[in-house]
Write a protein that holds these residues in place. Sequence first.
Motif, mmCIF file in Angstrom:
data_model
loop_
_atom_site.group_PDB
_atom_site.id
_atom_site.type_symbol
_atom_site.label_atom_id
_atom_site.label_comp_id
_atom_site.label_asym_id
_atom_site.label_seq_id
_atom_site.Cartn_x
_atom_site.Cartn_y
_atom_site.Cartn_z
ATOM 1 N N TYR A 66 60.700 74.039 1.028
ATOM 2 C CA TYR A 66 59.464 73.850 0.287
ATOM 3 C C TYR A 66 59.625 72.768 -0.790
ATOM 4 C CZ TYR A 66 58.176 78.264 2.526
ATOM 5 O OH TYR A 66 57.906 79.252 3.445
ATOM 6 N N ASP A 67 60.791 72.706 -1.417
ATOM 7 C CA ASP A 67 61.046 71.648 -2.400
ATOM 8 C C ASP A 67 61.038 70.277 -1.727
ATOM 9 O OD1 ASP A 67 61.304 73.634 -4.298
ATOM 10 O OD2 ASP A 67 63.503 73.589 -4.329
ATOM 11 N N ALA A 68 61.699 70.209 -0.556
ATOM 12 C CA ALA A 68 61.719 68.941 0.186
ATOM 13 C C ALA A 68 60.312 68.570 0.636
ATOM 14 C CB ALA A 68 62.649 69.057 1.394
ATOM 15 N N ARG A 69 59.515 69.553 1.015
ATOM 16 C CA ARG A 69 58.142 69.290 1.450
ATOM 17 C C ARG A 69 57.330 68.639 0.330
ATOM 18 N NH1 ARG A 69 54.690 74.162 4.089
ATOM 19 N NH2 ARG A 69 56.593 74.139 5.357
ATOM 20 N N ALA A 70 57.461 69.170 -0.870
ATOM 21 C CA ALA A 70 56.719 68.601 -2.000
ATOM 22 C C ALA A 70 57.132 67.150 -2.246
ATOM 23 C CB ALA A 70 56.947 69.444 -3.253
ATOM 24 N N ARG A 71 58.444 66.879 -2.153
ATOM 25 C CA ARG A 71 58.916 65.503 -2.383
ATOM 26 C C ARG A 71 58.425 64.552 -1.302
ATOM 27 N NH1 ARG A 71 63.737 68.243 -3.476
ATOM 28 N NH2 ARG A 71 64.567 67.669 -1.416
ATOM 29 N N SER A 72 58.557 64.974 -0.043
ATOM 30 C CA SER A 72 58.217 64.051 1.041
ATOM 31 C C SER A 72 56.715 63.830 1.144
ATOM 32 C CB SER A 72 58.787 64.556 2.364
ATOM 33 O OG SER A 72 58.249 65.816 2.700
#
Length: 339
Positions: free
Chosen positions: A313-319
């Motif tokens: 979920y953290d990676a999703r927000a960044r990407s």
Amino acid sequence: MTDTDGVKMSLDALADMSRTILTRHGLAPAHIEAVTRTIVAGERDGCASHGAYRLLVCINTLKTGKVVRDAEPRVAEPAPALARVDAGGGFAQLAFERGLPLLVQKARANGIAALAINHCVHFAALWPEIEALTEQGLVAFACTPSHAWVAPAGGTRPIFGTNPIAFGWPRADSPPFIFDFATSAVARGEIELHRRAGKAIPEGWGVDADGHPSTDPQAVLQGAMLTFGGHKGSALAAMVELLAGPLIGDLTSAESIALDAGAGSSPIGGEFVLAIDPAGFLGAEAAAHIARAEALFTGITDQGARLPSQRRYDARARSMRDGVVLPRALYDDLQALLA
């Protein structure tokens, strides 16, 4: 934007590249969209082994002729709480999307329902399917065998697949609680990525063809992977073989790799999906009891531990904000598919 290390892309650009590559290699339009959604989701969520890299896997499978490019999934209702989709030899993504509405309908009508996907080619993670069910407020479980790449605990010869299991729990004001992991020590894609990068793998991931422990990814790919947790992972792997194999009338991992006959395609077989509607047990009190789980999640995070999928979920927000960066070698390999 490019440099010596990577190529930065927006998620839309990655989706366009996926569509172009899959179209170039003859996949039918409905499958292109379903496969692209899965590949972009993997890259978006920082799952490199299940993101853009899987385009190479898809195209290789298409070249082997082991997947039906224009398969039309057929949905059936074998019992009141059961749904079935015959994927017709196509990729699993479209079959799941076609069966999802019926599975949700049956779960809400009966409190619990199961979906069998038969005769599919599976190359992806399971969490996209699980997330689609938690978005409907359902608790979900899924599993699928693969090719026989993994030795049982105490053995040295492959008989199990990587045999992932996934579970999801809906949350009202947060992303769902989801875990998705192979019953092998690591996903096979991780070993492939180490091989591509020329890096050794950790001890405990696998053995060579003679049954000796090895940190050489190529030797392990030619030998056998190991289960996680010794006999515990081995027992879970056997459970997956049974639930998504004989129980639904589909292939075990050993049967899948035998059918592959050295072609090097993605695994061929079935997937088992279970959906539970909390209201089936709890009626009008369902929301209140589901909310009680938040105390469990808080008890985990308050002591500094991380919930499964939080990294995704953290990676999703960044990407979604910044796009993704593909390794230069992978990007070049993908571009070569258009040559």
